[in-house]
Enzyme design. Structure first.
Site, PDB file in Angstrom:
ATOM      1  N   ALA A 199       0.819  -1.220   0.000  1.00 49.92           N
ATOM      2  CA  ALA A 199       0.000   0.000   0.000  1.00 49.92           C
ATOM      3  C   ALA A 199       0.850   1.266   0.000  1.00 49.92           C
ATOM      4  CB  ALA A 199      -0.968   0.006   1.194  1.00 49.92           C
ATOM      5  N   ARG A 200       2.057   1.172  -0.570  1.00 54.43           N
ATOM      6  CA  ARG A 200       2.978   2.318  -0.680  1.00 54.43           C
ATOM      7  C   ARG A 200       3.432   2.865   0.668  1.00 54.43           C
ATOM      8  NH1 ARG A 200       2.948   3.891  -6.103  1.00 54.43           N
ATOM      9  NH2 ARG A 200       1.177   3.051  -7.226  1.00 54.43           N
ATOM     10  N   LEU A 201       3.255   2.099   1.721  1.00 56.39           N
ATOM     11  CA  LEU A 201       3.703   2.577   3.036  1.00 56.39           C
ATOM     12  C   LEU A 201       5.143   2.093   3.245  1.00 56.39           C
ATOM     13  CD1 LEU A 201       0.405   2.079   5.064  1.00 56.39           C
ATOM     14  CD2 LEU A 201       1.271   4.125   3.909  1.00 56.39           C
ATOM     15  N   HIS A 202       6.008   2.564   2.370  1.00 61.22           N
ATOM     16  CA  HIS A 202       7.388   2.100   2.345  1.00 61.22           C
ATOM     17  C   HIS A 202       8.166   2.666   3.525  1.00 61.22           C
ATOM     18  CE1 HIS A 202       5.978   1.150  -1.584  1.00 61.22           C
ATOM     19  NE2 HIS A 202       6.004   2.412  -1.997  1.00 61.22           N
TER      20      HIS A 202
END
Ligand SMILES: Cc1cc2nc3c(=O)[nH]c(=O)nc-3n(C[C@H](O)[C@H](O)[C@H](O)COP(=O)(O)O)c2cc1C
Length: 213
Positions: free
Chosen positions: A191-194
């Site tokens: 979810a692009r929560l890198h």
């Protein structure tokens, strides 16, 4: 379509997740990730991207092989008269980029580049295959040449010149060391929560921050 990289589980799925686990210096993390790069298939496991900037501010980037690294810096070998060599002589600021698709990781590294001492480059050059040594003499890297035959001719000439004796290192060929003053470790997450952890050199220490993905 989702353009995010393949987010396969990294070797250590908790890497970069907890502030308490992060080292004070980026080097142990770099060592760990560099060692883990071979856990996924790659044609050239040592390939990294080197970005330079010319004296007019125009950037350029190309792949080089990272051959050595230690606390002093990251070393690659090239022609000092190539485009990158000329740009770095005028402006030693550079960036290196490591990217491992299968691990959903990148490392961004910035710093200043310096030449290795001549005897160090000599020792590395002496260990290269003879054909590569001849090639270093024959190729005026980044200069225009008329055609492929001109290159073959230059190779034949260099081969004849050094027949029956060891090939010395050309003065225009050798190692460059990037002395990092910043690292950013990027671990892709769902979810692009890198996770992004940036280290900056401050005098003798490293300052660490987490960046928004
Ligand atoms: C996988 C790979 C590895 C390479 N390794 C090197 C290297 O270690 N040193 C080098 O000078 N060029 C290397 N090259 C070639 C460079 O990408 C580039 O074409 C060359 O250095 C000339 O760049 P320049 O004109 O910007 O100086 C490599 C290219 C690839 C694709």
């Amino acid at each position: 379509m989702d353009q995010s990289p393949a987010l396969s589980a990294p070797p250590d799925s908790t890497t970069l997740q907890h502030e308490a686990d992060l080292p004070a210096s980026p080097w142990p993390l770099f060592e760990q990730w560099w060692a883990q790069r071979v856990q996924v298939p790659a044609q050239e496991a040592d390939a990294v991207v080197l970005a330079t900037v010319d004296d007019a501010g125009r950037p350029s980037a190309r792949v080089v092989l990272l051959r050595q690294h230690d606390a002093a810096g990251l070393v690659f070998f090239t022609n000092y008269e190539s485009r990158k060599g000329v740009e770095l002589a005028a402006n030693p600021a550079a960036a290196l980029l490591c990217y491992w698709d299968g691990l959903a990781r990148q490392i961004r590294i910035e710093g200043q580049v310096e030449r290795l001492a001549a005897p160090v480059s000599d020792a590395y050059f002496a260990g290269r295959p003879r054909a590569s040594q001849i090639g270093a003499w024959a190729s005026a890297q980044s200069q225009p040449i008329a055609d492929r035959a001109a290159l073959a001719h230059a190779v034949a000439e260099a081969d004849a010149r050094f027949r029956d004796r060891p090939v010395p290192r050309p003065p225009h060929w050798g190692g460059l060391r990037l002395r990092p003053d910043a690292f950013e470790f990027w671990q892709g997450r769902q979810a692009r929560l890198h996770d992004r952890i940036r280290y900056e050199r401050v005098a003798a220490d490293w300052h660490r921050q987490r960046l928004s993905p």
